[in-house]
Design an enzyme around this catalytic site. Structure first.
Site, PDB file in Angstrom:
ATOM      1  N   ASP A  27       0.874  -1.160   0.000  1.00 35.44           N
ATOM      2  CA  ASP A  27       0.000   0.000   0.000  1.00 35.44           C
ATOM      3  C   ASP A  27       0.922   1.223   0.000  1.00 35.44           C
ATOM      4  OD1 ASP A  27      -2.321   1.702   0.713  1.00 35.44           O
ATOM      5  OD2 ASP A  27      -1.331   1.811   2.655  1.00 35.44           O
ATOM      6  N   ASP A  29       0.135   5.205   0.907  1.00 38.06           N
ATOM      7  CA  ASP A  29       0.064   6.169   2.000  1.00 38.06           C
ATOM      8  C   ASP A  29       0.016   5.452   3.351  1.00 38.06           C
ATOM      9  OD1 ASP A  29      -0.209   9.232   2.094  1.00 38.06           O
ATOM     10  OD2 ASP A  29      -1.555   8.550   3.676  1.00 38.06           O
ATOM     11  N   ASN A  61      -5.293   3.069  -3.024  1.00 37.43           N
ATOM     12  CA  ASN A  61      -6.686   3.484  -3.214  1.00 37.43           C
ATOM     13  C   ASN A  61      -6.777   4.955  -3.595  1.00 37.43           C
ATOM     14  OD1 ASN A  61      -7.943   1.066  -2.861  1.00 37.43           O
ATOM     15  ND2 ASN A  61      -8.837   1.524  -0.861  1.00 37.43           N
ATOM     16  N   ASN A  62      -5.630   5.619  -3.657  1.00 34.69           N
ATOM     17  CA  ASN A  62      -5.652   7.042  -4.000  1.00 34.69           C
ATOM     18  C   ASN A  62      -5.869   7.199  -5.512  1.00 34.69           C
ATOM     19  OD1 ASN A  62      -5.166   9.767  -4.362  1.00 34.69           O
ATOM     20  ND2 ASN A  62      -3.722   9.833  -2.667  1.00 34.69           N
ATOM     21  N   HIS A 188      -9.157  10.243   5.283  1.00 38.27           N
ATOM     22  CA  HIS A 188      -7.702  10.103   5.273  1.00 38.27           C
ATOM     23  C   HIS A 188      -7.076  11.141   6.182  1.00 38.27           C
ATOM     24  CE1 HIS A 188      -8.064   7.367   1.974  1.00 38.27           C
ATOM     25  NE2 HIS A 188      -8.904   8.215   1.418  1.00 38.27           N
ATOM     26  N   LYS A 219      -9.051  -1.605  -3.123  1.00 43.65           N
ATOM     27  CA  LYS A 219      -9.007  -2.459  -1.934  1.00 43.65           C
ATOM     28  C   LYS A 219     -10.221  -2.179  -1.061  1.00 43.65           C
ATOM     29  CE  LYS A 219      -5.255  -0.293  -1.119  1.00 43.65           C
ATOM     30  NZ  LYS A 219      -4.090   0.322  -0.454  1.00 43.65           N
ATOM     31  N   ASP A 244      -1.382  -0.445   5.979  1.00 41.71           N
ATOM     32  CA  ASP A 244      -1.523   0.231   7.279  1.00 41.71           C
ATOM     33  C   ASP A 244      -2.977   0.314   7.738  1.00 41.71           C
ATOM     34  OD1 ASP A 244      -2.096   2.240   5.207  1.00 41.71           O
ATOM     35  OD2 ASP A 244      -2.229   3.636   6.890  1.00 41.71           O
TER      36      ASP A 244
HETATM   37  N1  PLP Z   1      -7.545   8.469  -1.473  1.00 44.82           N
HETATM   38  C1  PLP Z   1      -7.116   9.711  -1.166  1.00 44.82           C
HETATM   39  C2  PLP Z   1      -7.813  10.885  -1.740  1.00 44.82           C
HETATM   40  C3  PLP Z   1      -6.021   9.885  -0.314  1.00 44.82           C
HETATM   41  O1  PLP Z   1      -5.609  11.124   0.000  1.00 44.82           O
HETATM   42  C4  PLP Z   1      -5.389   8.736   0.220  1.00 44.82           C
HETATM   43  C5  PLP Z   1      -4.246   8.871   1.120  1.00 44.82           C
HETATM   44  O2  PLP Z   1      -3.633   9.910   1.265  1.00 44.82           O
HETATM   45  C6  PLP Z   1      -5.860   7.473  -0.124  1.00 44.82           C
HETATM   46  C7  PLP Z   1      -6.941   7.385  -0.976  1.00 44.82           C
HETATM   47  C8  PLP Z   1      -5.275   6.207   0.419  1.00 44.82           C
HETATM   48  O3  PLP Z   1      -4.163   5.811  -0.297  1.00 44.82           O
HETATM   49  P1  PLP Z   1      -3.468   4.426   0.052  1.00 44.82           P
HETATM   50  O4  PLP Z   1      -4.370   3.336  -0.431  1.00 44.82           O
HETATM   51  O5  PLP Z   1      -2.167   4.497  -0.701  1.00 44.82           O
HETATM   52  O6  PLP Z   1      -3.276   4.401   1.521  1.00 44.82           O
HETATM   53 CA    CA Z   2      -2.741   3.321   3.341  1.00 46.78          CA
END
Ligand code: PLP
Ligand code: CA
Length: 305
Positions: A27, A29, A61-62, A188, A219, A244
């Site tokens: 993952d 963030d 998921n970003n 987030h 996810k 995380d």
């Molecule tokens: N979507 C947005 C808009 C975000 O800002 C973030 C994290 O900063 C995420 C999703 C989650 O990302 P990840 O799946 O990499 O934790």
């Molecule tokens: Ca994450």
């Protein structure tokens, strides 16, 4: 997957675990970076895994940026060898789903930022353009609806508004119109203790308005793994998922039959993992990671000779 042991690992035991797998899914963030700062030691951990012959993939998921932007971010933050092809975002996978699985004929009405729109265009999916004639005083009676729309896709959108919700709601009256969400994330963390609502909160508004449930692409949906597997021939038994957030990353791993590692540099805590483990409800077991590390920097310590 499912019903993990929630076991703290480091040193030789962690090395043994890493040696037993061929591929590692990270993952982003909360694992690789927090906002615009790399997690301390993360670039080194990724480098060492690759040096040891692991294939490394990134599953985020970003949906706000196209995957090319993430490749630049990796390089900006000191990750020397991450290419666009190894990055799977919920926006990229949503576009792939519409093109390859749904084989959409017609247009998609997309609620989302640049990342969503760009990935859809790159995949050759027809997107309904914003109506430039629409001003702040346009009423829901005046706003034009495109008769070719066959899907609605909702993702994180800082310009989300009532009119977008109203239009999407009208399109979804047609039961043949697909309803997709990039990801279910509720919120987030931001700098300074602030939070931002996630795609899941916008999707919830549309689910209520339409009395329908969105199909989630990111996810914890299996589709994201299938998307990677279709391009890189992954074997769940030989893959490790590192995340995380228990409700997305760890559940994703359980849904896909992957061994899971929770890292404590992001959203979820050891206490929350333990609470799921101690819970009586069998469905909570899929939120329990197999292993827990303080940070993926622990990987470096375990891998160094
Ligand atoms: N979507 C947005 C808009 C975000 O800002 C973030 C994290 O900063 C995420 C999703 C989650 O990302 P990840 O799946 O990499 O934790
Ligand atoms: Ca994450």
């Amino acid at each position: 997957g499912g019903g993990g042991g929630c076991r703290r690992v480091r040193g030789p035991e962690l090395r043994e675990l890493l040696d037993s797998k061929r591929d590692v899914l990270f993952d982003c963030d909360g694992v690789i970076w927090n906002g615009e700062a790399a997690v301390a030691g993360a670039p080194e951990a990724v480098r060492l895994l690759k040096q040891r012959g692991k294939r490394v993939f990134f599953v985020t998921n970003n949906c706000t940026r196209p995957r090319g932007n993430y490749a630049h971010k990796f390089s900006r933050l000191g990750f020397s060898d991450v290419s666009e092809e190894d990055i799977f975002s919920s926006a990229y996978c949503s576009a792939a789903y519409l093109r390859d699985v749904a084989r959409l004929s017609g247009k998609v009405f997309a609620i989302g930022c640049q990342g969503v729109l760009q990935e859809l265009r790159d995949a050759g999916v027809d997107v309904v353009a914003e109506d430039s004639a629409e001003g702040p005083d346009t009423s829901i009676y005046d706003c034009p609806l495109d008769p070719d729309v066959r899907a609605v896709l909702v993702g994180y959108d800082e310009k989300f508004n009532f009119m977008k919700l109203a239009k999407a709601c009208c399109y979804l009256r047609d039961s043949e119109c697909l309803f997709l969400a990039t990801d279910p994330d509720p919120w987030h963390p931001l700098r300074g203790g602030r939070v931002t609502p996630g795609s899941g909160s916008l999707t919830a508004a549309l689910e209520t308005a339409s009395s329908r449930k969105a199909t989630v692409i990111g996810k914890p949906s299996r589709f994201m793994f299938e998307c990677i597997a279709s391009q890189f021939d992954l074997d769940p038994a030989q893959s490790l998922m590192v995340g995380d957030r228990l409700e997305t990353d760890i559940l994703f791993g359980a849904n896909c039959g992957l061994c899971t590692v929770l890292t404590l540099t992001g959203v979820s805590t050891m206490e929350q993992a333990q609470e799921y483990k101690d819970s009586e409800a069998p469905e909570k077991k899929d939120f329990v990671p197999d292993y827990v590390v303080e940070s993926i920097a622990d990987f470096s310590e375990a891998l160094e000779d």
